[in-house]
Design a protein around this motif. Structure first.
Motif, PDB file in Angstrom:
ATOM      1  N   ASN A  25       0.798  -1.218   0.000  1.00  0.00           N
ATOM      2  CA  ASN A  25       0.000   0.000   0.000  1.00  0.00           C
ATOM      3  C   ASN A  25       0.837   1.278   0.000  1.00  0.00           C
ATOM      4  O   ASN A  25       0.329   2.354  -0.279  1.00  0.00           O
ATOM      5  N   GLU A  47      -7.211 -18.196   3.813  1.00  0.00           N
ATOM      6  CA  GLU A  47      -7.133 -16.737   3.804  1.00  0.00           C
ATOM      7  C   GLU A  47      -6.561 -16.277   5.151  1.00  0.00           C
ATOM      8  O   GLU A  47      -6.492 -17.063   6.102  1.00  0.00           O
ATOM      9  N   ILE A  53      -7.581  -9.449   8.805  1.00  0.00           N
ATOM     10  CA  ILE A  53      -8.416  -8.842   7.756  1.00  0.00           C
ATOM     11  C   ILE A  53      -9.152  -7.629   8.327  1.00  0.00           C
ATOM     12  O   ILE A  53      -9.196  -6.565   7.698  1.00  0.00           O
ATOM     13  N   ASN A  54      -9.685  -7.771   9.555  1.00  0.00           N
ATOM     14  CA  ASN A  54     -10.444  -6.674  10.186  1.00  0.00           C
ATOM     15  C   ASN A  54      -9.600  -5.426  10.388  1.00  0.00           C
ATOM     16  O   ASN A  54     -10.034  -4.315  10.045  1.00  0.00           O
ATOM     17  N   THR A  57      -8.664  -3.792   7.092  1.00  0.00           N
ATOM     18  CA  THR A  57      -9.833  -3.110   6.520  1.00  0.00           C
ATOM     19  C   THR A  57     -10.062  -1.765   7.209  1.00  0.00           C
ATOM     20  O   THR A  57     -10.374  -0.770   6.554  1.00  0.00           O
ATOM     21  N   ASP A  62      -7.110  -4.049   1.806  1.00  0.00           N
ATOM     22  CA  ASP A  62      -7.799  -5.329   1.627  1.00  0.00           C
ATOM     23  C   ASP A  62      -6.776  -6.456   1.502  1.00  0.00           C
ATOM     24  O   ASP A  62      -6.064  -6.539   0.502  1.00  0.00           O
ATOM     25  N   SER A  64      -7.840  -9.670   2.083  1.00  0.00           N
ATOM     26  CA  SER A  64      -8.685 -10.877   2.124  1.00  0.00           C
ATOM     27  C   SER A  64      -8.418 -11.838   0.958  1.00  0.00           C
ATOM     28  O   SER A  64      -8.795 -12.999   1.038  1.00  0.00           O
ATOM     29  N   LYS A  65      -7.786 -11.337  -0.108  1.00  0.00           N
ATOM     30  CA  LYS A  65      -7.557 -12.216  -1.265  1.00  0.00           C
ATOM     31  C   LYS A  65      -6.232 -12.969  -1.179  1.00  0.00           C
ATOM     32  O   LYS A  65      -5.928 -13.816  -2.019  1.00  0.00           O
TER      33      LYS A  65
END
Ligand code: 4NP
Length: 155
Positions: A25, A47, A53-54, A57, A62, A64-65
């Motif tokens: 990022n 995953e 993930i939380n 986010t 992201d 999650s992928k």
């Protein structure tokens, strides 16, 4: 030339997926490729942990992928830098190295920061706040790493 960075922890579901997402990022993907792996093989194909993930986010990232994979010896050939989260990860990765060139690629992630601690603690048995803490440690080091990359690109 693309610089390839690998983030490594034990499970590749809590810390290193965050490190992958956070550094990605902050850098130009044309110049820096970031991946992550685990020294253990307990969660291959999964995953990231929902708590990672939380928190990602929450800060607009992201992850999650991503899918868990195990560190392999060929990663020494593929990557220019291998950042590990703690000393146990360091020892596990160094144990697989074949040369000084391999060893020289391996570094504790927090050694890039001016934080007083050198290890990103394993948050697996913590609550969500442990993940929040780990996020900020990783973010601090990745900010320093990204600044270095961006300085090189600007020069
Ligand atoms: P990580 O955390 O190394 O930051 O992904 C862990 C995740 C899972 C396990 C240990 C650490 N585990 O034992 O399953």
């Amino acid at each position: 030339m693309v610089t390839k960075v690998l983030m490594v922890c034990l499970g590749n579901i809590c810390r290193s997926p965050l490190a992958e997402g956070i550094l990605q990022n902050k850098v130009n993907p044309d110049n820096v490729f970031v991946d992550s792996a685990g020294t253990g093989g307990y969660h291959i194909g999964n995953e990231p942990d929902h708590r990672s993930i939380n928190v990602a986010t929450k800060y607009g990232i992201d992850i999650s992928k991503q899918r868990c994979r195990k560190f392999k010896v060929e990663d020494f050939d593929e990557f220019d830098m291998i950042y590990v989260m703690d000393k146990s990860n360091y020892n596990d990765v160094i144990a697989l190295s074949r040369s000084n060139s391999d060893k020289n690629k391996v570094q504790l992630l927090l050694s890039e920061s001016d934080l007083e601690i050198l290890e990103v603690p394993d948050p697996y048995y913590d609550e969500q706040d442990g993940f929040e803490y780990v996020y900020h440690l990783i973010d601090k080091a990745c900010e320093e790493i990204a600044m270095k990359f961006n300085a090189i690109q600007d020069s």
